[in-house]
Design a protein around this motif. Structure first.
Motif, PDB file in Angstrom:
ATOM      1  N   ALA A  95       7.650  -7.226  10.035  1.00 51.45           N
ATOM      2  CA  ALA A  95       7.678  -6.130  11.012  1.00 51.45           C
ATOM      3  C   ALA A  95       6.891  -4.935  10.507  1.00 51.45           C
ATOM      4  CB  ALA A  95       9.121  -5.730  11.305  1.00 51.45           C
ATOM      5  N   ILE A  96       7.045  -4.603   9.233  1.00 48.27           N
ATOM      6  CA  ILE A  96       6.309  -3.479   8.653  1.00 48.27           C
ATOM      7  C   ILE A  96       4.816  -3.773   8.665  1.00 48.27           C
ATOM      8  CG2 ILE A  96       5.959  -2.100   6.581  1.00 48.27           C
ATOM      9  CD1 ILE A  96       8.590  -1.561   8.030  1.00 48.27           C
ATOM     10  N   ARG A 133      12.750   0.108  -1.906  1.00 48.04           N
ATOM     11  CA  ARG A 133      12.302  -0.604  -3.105  1.00 48.04           C
ATOM     12  C   ARG A 133      12.451  -2.117  -2.968  1.00 48.04           C
ATOM     13  NH1 ARG A 133      13.660   4.358  -4.676  1.00 48.04           N
ATOM     14  NH2 ARG A 133      12.370   5.388  -6.230  1.00 48.04           N
ATOM     15  N   ARG A 134      13.478  -2.561  -2.246  1.00 48.30           N
ATOM     16  CA  ARG A 134      13.621  -4.002  -2.030  1.00 48.30           C
ATOM     17  C   ARG A 134      12.499  -4.531  -1.160  1.00 48.30           C
ATOM     18  NH1 ARG A 134      19.097  -2.819  -1.308  1.00 48.30           N
ATOM     19  NH2 ARG A 134      19.081  -3.356   0.895  1.00 48.30           N
ATOM     20  N   LEU A 135      12.098  -3.724  -0.158  1.00 48.06           N
ATOM     21  CA  LEU A 135      10.997  -4.130   0.703  1.00 48.06           C
ATOM     22  C   LEU A 135       9.708  -4.235  -0.107  1.00 48.06           C
ATOM     23  CD1 LEU A 135       9.949  -4.628   3.605  1.00 48.06           C
ATOM     24  CD2 LEU A 135       9.478  -2.186   3.732  1.00 48.06           C
ATOM     25  N   ILE A 136       9.468  -3.261  -0.966  1.00 44.89           N
ATOM     26  CA  ILE A 136       8.275  -3.278  -1.800  1.00 44.89           C
ATOM     27  C   ILE A 136       8.312  -4.470  -2.758  1.00 44.89           C
ATOM     28  CG2 ILE A 136       7.001  -2.015  -3.573  1.00 44.89           C
ATOM     29  CD1 ILE A 136       8.026   0.560  -2.238  1.00 44.89           C
ATOM     30  N   ARG A 200      -1.125   3.852  10.074  1.00 47.88           N
ATOM     31  CA  ARG A 200      -0.300   4.420  11.148  1.00 47.88           C
ATOM     32  C   ARG A 200       0.791   5.325  10.581  1.00 47.88           C
ATOM     33  NH1 ARG A 200       0.267   1.958  16.351  1.00 47.88           N
ATOM     34  NH2 ARG A 200       2.471   2.509  16.260  1.00 47.88           N
ATOM     35  N   ASP A 201       1.335   4.932   9.442  1.00 43.06           N
ATOM     36  CA  ASP A 201       2.434   5.695   8.865  1.00 43.06           C
ATOM     37  C   ASP A 201       2.608   5.310   7.404  1.00 43.06           C
ATOM     38  OD1 ASP A 201       3.797   3.210   8.832  1.00 43.06           O
ATOM     39  OD2 ASP A 201       4.495   3.551  10.864  1.00 43.06           O
ATOM     40  N   ARG A 202       3.652   5.843   6.807  1.00 38.39           N
ATOM     41  CA  ARG A 202       3.901   5.649   5.382  1.00 38.39           C
ATOM     42  C   ARG A 202       4.139   4.177   5.027  1.00 38.39           C
ATOM     43  NH1 ARG A 202       5.753   9.995   2.468  1.00 38.39           N
ATOM     44  NH2 ARG A 202       6.383   9.591   0.310  1.00 38.39           N
ATOM     45  N   ALA A 203       4.799   3.460   5.914  1.00 38.67           N
ATOM     46  CA  ALA A 203       5.083   2.048   5.638  1.00 38.67           C
ATOM     47  C   ALA A 203       3.789   1.255   5.460  1.00 38.67           C
ATOM     48  CB  ALA A 203       5.921   1.448   6.768  1.00 38.67           C
ATOM     49  N   GLN A 204       2.811   1.508   6.308  1.00 34.96           N
ATOM     50  CA  GLN A 204       1.543   0.795   6.178  1.00 34.96           C
ATOM     51  C   GLN A 204       0.774   1.271   4.952  1.00 34.96           C
ATOM     52  OE1 GLN A 204      -0.686   0.703   9.889  1.00 34.96           O
ATOM     53  NE2 GLN A 204       0.234  -1.290  10.243  1.00 34.96           N
ATOM     54  N   LEU A 205       0.998   2.512   4.541  1.00 31.59           N
ATOM     55  CA  LEU A 205       0.348   3.008   3.335  1.00 31.59           C
ATOM     56  C   LEU A 205       0.845   2.241   2.111  1.00 31.59           C
ATOM     57  CD1 LEU A 205      -1.722   5.164   2.548  1.00 31.59           C
ATOM     58  CD2 LEU A 205       0.176   6.720   2.076  1.00 31.59           C
ATOM     59  N   VAL A 206       2.128   1.878   2.108  1.00 33.51           N
ATOM     60  CA  VAL A 206       2.679   1.068   1.027  1.00 33.51           C
ATOM     61  C   VAL A 206       1.974  -0.286   0.974  1.00 33.51           C
ATOM     62  CG1 VAL A 206       4.733  -0.168   0.226  1.00 33.51           C
ATOM     63  CG2 VAL A 206       4.931   2.190   1.025  1.00 33.51           C
ATOM     64  N   VAL A 207       1.813  -0.901   2.131  1.00 38.34           N
ATOM     65  CA  VAL A 207       1.137  -2.202   2.192  1.00 38.34           C
ATOM     66  C   VAL A 207      -0.291  -2.084   1.670  1.00 38.34           C
ATOM     67  CG1 VAL A 207       0.306  -4.020   3.724  1.00 38.34           C
ATOM     68  CG2 VAL A 207       2.572  -3.024   4.090  1.00 38.34           C
ATOM     69  N   LEU A 208      -0.999  -1.040   2.101  1.00 37.17           N
ATOM     70  CA  LEU A 208      -2.382  -0.837   1.657  1.00 37.17           C
ATOM     71  C   LEU A 208      -2.468  -0.594   0.152  1.00 37.17           C
ATOM     72  CD1 LEU A 208      -3.734   1.410   4.565  1.00 37.17           C
ATOM     73  CD2 LEU A 208      -4.379  -0.956   4.077  1.00 37.17           C
ATOM     74  N   ALA A 209      -1.465   0.067  -0.388  1.00 33.86           N
ATOM     75  CA  ALA A 209      -1.456   0.336  -1.835  1.00 33.86           C
ATOM     76  C   ALA A 209      -1.443  -0.975  -2.613  1.00 33.86           C
ATOM     77  CB  ALA A 209      -0.252   1.199  -2.204  1.00 33.86           C
ATOM     78  N   TYR A 210      -0.702  -1.962  -2.103  1.00 31.66           N
ATOM     79  CA  TYR A 210      -0.683  -3.265  -2.751  1.00 31.66           C
ATOM     80  C   TYR A 210      -1.936  -4.075  -2.449  1.00 31.66           C
ATOM     81  CZ  TYR A 210       4.003  -3.044  -4.660  1.00 31.66           C
ATOM     82  OH  TYR A 210       5.098  -2.710  -5.414  1.00 31.66           O
ATOM     83  N   GLU A 211      -2.353  -4.075  -1.200  1.00 32.00           N
ATOM     84  CA  GLU A 211      -3.499  -4.897  -0.815  1.00 32.00           C
ATOM     85  C   GLU A 211      -4.782  -4.433  -1.494  1.00 32.00           C
ATOM     86  OE1 GLU A 211      -2.239  -6.652   3.546  1.00 32.00           O
ATOM     87  OE2 GLU A 211      -3.434  -4.817   3.476  1.00 32.00           O
ATOM     88  N   SER A 212      -4.873  -3.143  -1.782  1.00 31.34           N
ATOM     89  CA  SER A 212      -6.077  -2.619  -2.445  1.00 31.34           C
ATOM     90  C   SER A 212      -6.033  -2.810  -3.951  1.00 31.34           C
ATOM     91  CB  SER A 212      -6.237  -1.126  -2.129  1.00 31.34           C
ATOM     92  OG  SER A 212      -5.187  -0.387  -2.733  1.00 31.34           O
TER      93      SER A 212
END
Length: 221
Positions: A95-96, A133-136, A200-212
């Protein structure tokens, strides 16, 4: 006035949320939907600020409905907060990634629900307490080799530093303390980083931090 659409196949859940939200001077329930298809129709017609979307619904599940909403240019200003019965719902991670601004468990405290609605309208991601943190960690467990980090070239050194801290689950207040700056300054850095990367928001920024590759599995604090 913040306009909210309630999408849940349980009428009692919708009624409870509606009573709470409509009692607020700055929030109103613009519409309701009992399945994913109806939710999409209502979103397109009503253009609400926030959709509280149940993950499991008939006809079209909440995850698929969220993908269609976040993938539509005409609905780019609509924020989706997923509703789930369990904090570790297997669909929360997807979902995130699909563009949801966060998620809440259905038995969350009333004050937390109200904070969620107001927070996502302001552009913040919202995750139930203790879930970030569990999501991350879940993302870290599933992550593959990082994608090319070309996008990070647009960021200043401080913005990359802030993005990494967002990526390990720190709030604006925690980032401010870590960098010895004000919470407003930390929030400004986070906002500028999201704009530059098209998050779009902070949640997607977390994903990008990992993907990059800026943050890697095992870096959780």
């Amino acid at each position: 006035m913040i306009r909210v659409l309630l999408a849940d196949d349980q009428s009692l859940v919708r009624a409870g949320f509606k009573a709470l939200l409509d009692a607020q001077p700055d929030i109103e329930v613009a519409g309701e939907a009992a399945d994913g298809e109806e939710a999409l129709r209502e979103v397109r017609e009503l253009q609400p600020d926030v959709v509280l979307m149940d993950i499991r619904m008939p006809l079209l599940d909440g995850l698929s409905a969220t993908r269609r909403i976040t993938g539509s240019a005409e609905l780019k200003d609509v924020k989706v907060v997923m509703l789930t019965t369990f904090e570790l719902d297997e669909y929360v991670f997807e979902a995130i990634r699909s563009g949801a601004s966060g998620f809440l468990v259905k038995d969350t405290e009333p004050d937390e629900l109200l904070r969620a609605v107001r927070a996502v309208v302001e552009g913040d991601a919202l995750l139930s307490p203790g879930v970030t943190r569990r999501l991350i960690a879940e993302f870290a467990a599933r992550s593959k080799e990082p994608a090319a980090a070309d996008a990070l070239a647009r960021l200043t050194e401080r913005e990359r530093e802030v993005m990494a801290l967002v990526g390990i689950g720190l709030s604006n207040e925690e980032i401010a303390r870590r960098l010895v700056v004000s919470p407003l300054t930390a929030k400004t850095h986070v906002s500028r980083t999201m704009v530059k990367l098209g998050a779009r928001d902070r949640a997607q920024l977390v994903v990008l931090a990992y993907e990059s590759g800026l943050v890697r599995p095992g870096w959780l604090g």
